[in-house]
Design a protein around this motif. Structure first.
Motif, PDB file in Angstrom:
ATOM      1  N   ASN A   1       0.815  -1.208   0.000  1.00 13.94           N
ATOM      2  CA  ASN A   1       0.000   0.000   0.000  1.00 13.94           C
ATOM      3  C   ASN A   1       0.857   1.270   0.000  1.00 13.94           C
ATOM      4  N   LEU A   2       2.099   1.159  -0.451  1.00 18.85           N
ATOM      5  CA  LEU A   2       3.005   2.300  -0.444  1.00 18.85           C
ATOM      6  C   LEU A   2       2.618   3.320  -1.521  1.00 18.85           C
ATOM      7  N   GLN A   3       2.589   4.590  -1.148  1.00 18.44           N
ATOM      8  CA  GLN A   3       2.308   5.685  -2.071  1.00 18.44           C
ATOM      9  C   GLN A   3       3.465   6.670  -2.007  1.00 18.44           C
ATOM     10  N   VAL A   4       4.208   6.813  -3.114  1.00 18.87           N
ATOM     11  CA  VAL A   4       5.359   7.723  -3.126  1.00 18.87           C
ATOM     12  C   VAL A   4       5.057   8.942  -3.996  1.00 18.87           C
ATOM     13  N   ASP A   5       5.627  10.077  -3.590  1.00 16.28           N
ATOM     14  CA  ASP A   5       5.479  11.317  -4.342  1.00 16.28           C
ATOM     15  C   ASP A   5       6.763  12.128  -4.224  1.00 16.28           C
ATOM     16  N   VAL A   6       7.236  12.640  -5.350  1.00 19.29           N
ATOM     17  CA  VAL A   6       8.405  13.523  -5.357  1.00 19.29           C
ATOM     18  C   VAL A   6       7.938  14.953  -5.129  1.00 19.29           C
ATOM     19  N   VAL A   7       8.561  15.631  -4.172  1.00 17.33           N
ATOM     20  CA  VAL A   7       8.227  17.022  -3.880  1.00 17.33           C
ATOM     21  C   VAL A   7       9.018  17.946  -4.797  1.00 17.33           C
ATOM     22  N   VAL A   8      10.325  17.767  -4.851  1.00 16.88           N
ATOM     23  CA  VAL A   8      11.189  18.577  -5.705  1.00 16.88           C
ATOM     24  C   VAL A   8      12.479  17.803  -5.927  1.00 16.88           C
ATOM     25  N   ALA A   9      13.154  18.049  -7.058  1.00 11.61           N
ATOM     26  CA  ALA A   9      14.405  17.344  -7.360  1.00 11.61           C
ATOM     27  C   ALA A   9      15.270  18.209  -8.269  1.00 11.61           C
TER      28      ALA A   9
ATOM     29  N   GLN B   1      19.537  21.713  10.598  1.00  8.53           N
ATOM     30  CA  GLN B   1      18.315  21.750   9.797  1.00  8.53           C
ATOM     31  C   GLN B   1      17.073  21.647  10.681  1.00  8.53           C
ATOM     32  N   PRO B   2      15.981  22.319  10.315  1.00 10.90           N
ATOM     33  CA  PRO B   2      14.717  22.087  11.025  1.00 10.90           C
ATOM     34  C   PRO B   2      14.205  20.679  10.721  1.00 10.90           C
ATOM     35  N   ILE B   3      13.487  20.090  11.645  1.00 10.75           N
ATOM     36  CA  ILE B   3      12.912  18.768  11.419  1.00 10.75           C
ATOM     37  C   ILE B   3      11.800  18.880  10.381  1.00 10.75           C
ATOM     38  N   GLN B   4      11.854  18.001   9.371  1.00 10.51           N
ATOM     39  CA  GLN B   4      10.924  18.082   8.244  1.00 10.51           C
ATOM     40  C   GLN B   4      10.026  16.854   8.180  1.00 10.51           C
ATOM     41  N   SER B   5       8.874  17.029   7.527  1.00  6.87           N
ATOM     42  CA  SER B   5       7.932  15.912   7.372  1.00  6.87           C
ATOM     43  C   SER B   5       8.151  15.157   6.071  1.00  6.87           C
ATOM     44  N   PHE B   6       9.149  15.571   5.270  1.00 10.37           N
ATOM     45  CA  PHE B   6       9.477  14.855   4.042  1.00 10.37           C
ATOM     46  C   PHE B   6      10.848  14.199   4.183  1.00 10.37           C
ATOM     47  N   ASN B   7      11.135  13.261   3.298  1.00  9.57           N
ATOM     48  CA  ASN B   7      12.432  12.581   3.274  1.00  9.57           C
ATOM     49  C   ASN B   7      13.333  13.240   2.232  1.00  9.57           C
TER      50      ASN B   7
ATOM     51  N   ALA C   1       6.894   8.919   1.267  1.00  6.10           N
ATOM     52  CA  ALA C   1       6.665   7.494   0.995  1.00  6.10           C
ATOM     53  C   ALA C   1       5.661   7.006   2.027  1.00  6.10           C
ATOM     54  N   ARG C   2       4.399   7.228   1.767  1.00  2.00           N
ATOM     55  CA  ARG C   2       3.372   7.033   2.788  1.00  2.00           C
ATOM     56  C   ARG C   2       2.671   5.685   2.679  1.00  2.00           C
ATOM     57  N   VAL C   3       2.374   5.148   3.848  1.00  2.00           N
ATOM     58  CA  VAL C   3       1.524   3.968   3.980  1.00  2.00           C
ATOM     59  C   VAL C   3       0.379   4.410   4.884  1.00  2.00           C
ATOM     60  N   GLY C   4      -0.765   4.718   4.279  1.00  2.00           N
ATOM     61  CA  GLY C   4      -1.843   5.327   5.053  1.00  2.00           C
ATOM     62  C   GLY C   4      -1.434   6.722   5.493  1.00  2.00           C
ATOM     63  N   SER C   5      -1.531   6.986   6.786  1.00  2.00           N
ATOM     64  CA  SER C   5      -1.210   8.318   7.306  1.00  2.00           C
ATOM     65  C   SER C   5       0.237   8.448   7.761  1.00  2.00           C
ATOM     66  N   ARG C   6       1.005   7.366   7.712  1.00  2.00           N
ATOM     67  CA  ARG C   6       2.379   7.380   8.205  1.00  2.00           C
ATOM     68  C   ARG C   6       3.370   7.272   7.055  1.00  2.00           C
ATOM     69  N   ASP C   7       4.541   7.881   7.234  1.00  2.00           N
ATOM     70  CA  ASP C   7       5.603   7.721   6.259  1.00  2.00           C
ATOM     71  C   ASP C   7       6.346   6.425   6.562  1.00  2.00           C
TER      72      ASP C   7
END
Length: 273
Positions: free
Chosen positions: A16-24, A37-43, A97-103
């Motif tokens: 059930n993995l859902q991946v999305d690229v934010v920027v590259a 660095q500030p703690i971020q919600s993305f990888n 890289a989310r599985v439901g509500s969690r990365d």
């Protein structure tokens, strides 16, 4: 959790993995390569083309060198020590890289640095992500995700572990997933699964969907189809395969065709060519 249990649980989640690229991008320097660095919600993922230096993740130091892939998980404390002599030429991307509500990387710990096993291929995948990042066509979304999944697959070839002390809901759901895997040849009810998590059935369905991004029935059917696809490569009868995945033969054939587009017998014939 033992290594085998962690792998089995991870395998279930990846369905059930859902991946999305934010920027590259590919460049010599970027604004996020700074100390504290500030703690971020993305990888973050980097591929170092040239240059050496160090990074810190949750106060652990790592030496960075060319031809390394670097994975910086979300919600970790990251720092790039200020070294005016260090210049990196690198590919980089921010992604989820989310599985439901969690990365995924909130749930599992992977190596921070690995050696790129196939340098031209890794460069090609990263370049595909970079190119797709500026391409507004619908196909670019799939190209970008495909390349990112290939890069993440390199990390899955290395040992991983479930992060210690996961949230109570994740712990409970892990027991549920393990039970489903071990009893896939039986009829499993929502009431049984909810009882394992000590939830009311209605609340259990909502909690399961939040964590895994699908309903318990959808999840079980995906596992059943995956197991059936493997068994159809053998000479085992369709009826016995249906029993092995805990279903009546008629219901199994209907469900299998809904998920694959093929009746079980047609799928078996296709495997032989």
């Amino acid at each position: 959790m033992h290594q085998k249990e962690a792998i089995d649980s991870l395998r279930s989640l990846l369905l059930n993995l859902q991946v999305d690229v934010v920027v590259a991008k590919v460049q010599n320097a970027c604004d996020d390569w700074k100390p504290n660095q500030p703690i971020q919600s993305f990888n973050r993922m980097y591929y170092i083309i040239d240059g050496t230096g160090s990074i810190e993740v949750d106060r652990a130091a790592y030496q960075v060198k060319p031809d390394q892939l670097i994975l910086l998980p979300c919600h970790t404390v990251q720092s790039f020590p200020d070294d005016s002599d260090a210049t990196f030429h690198k590919y980089w991307c921010h992604f989820t890289a989310r599985v439901g509500s969690r990365d995924l990387f909130e749930l599992y710990r992977f190596p921070i640095c690995i050696e790129a096993p196939d340098k031209p291929e890794v460069k090609r995948w990263f370049q595909q992500i970079v190119d797709s990042n500026t391409d507004m066509s619908p196909a670019a979304i799939l190209h970008s995700r495909s390349a990112l999944l290939n890069l993440l697959g390199l990390y899955l070839q290395h040992p991983c572990e479930m992060i210690a002390n996961p949230a109570a809901a994740a712990q409970k759901m892990s027991r549920v997933l393990q039970y489903i895997e071990q009893h896939l040849d039986q009829k499993i009810t929502i009431e049984q699964l909810a009882g394992l998590a000590h939830y009311h059935p209605n609340y259990f369905i909502r909690a399961f969907n939040t964590l895994l991004g699908c309903s318990p029935v959808q999840y079980m059917n995906r596992l059943r189809v995956e197991k059936a696809r493997q068994l159809l490569a053998s000479d085992q009868s369709i009826g016995s395969i249906a029993q092995a995945v805990g279903m009546e033969q008629h219901n199994f054939s209907t469900m299998f065709k809904n998920y694959t587009g093929f009746a079980p017998r047609d799928f078996r014939r296709m495997l032989k060519f």
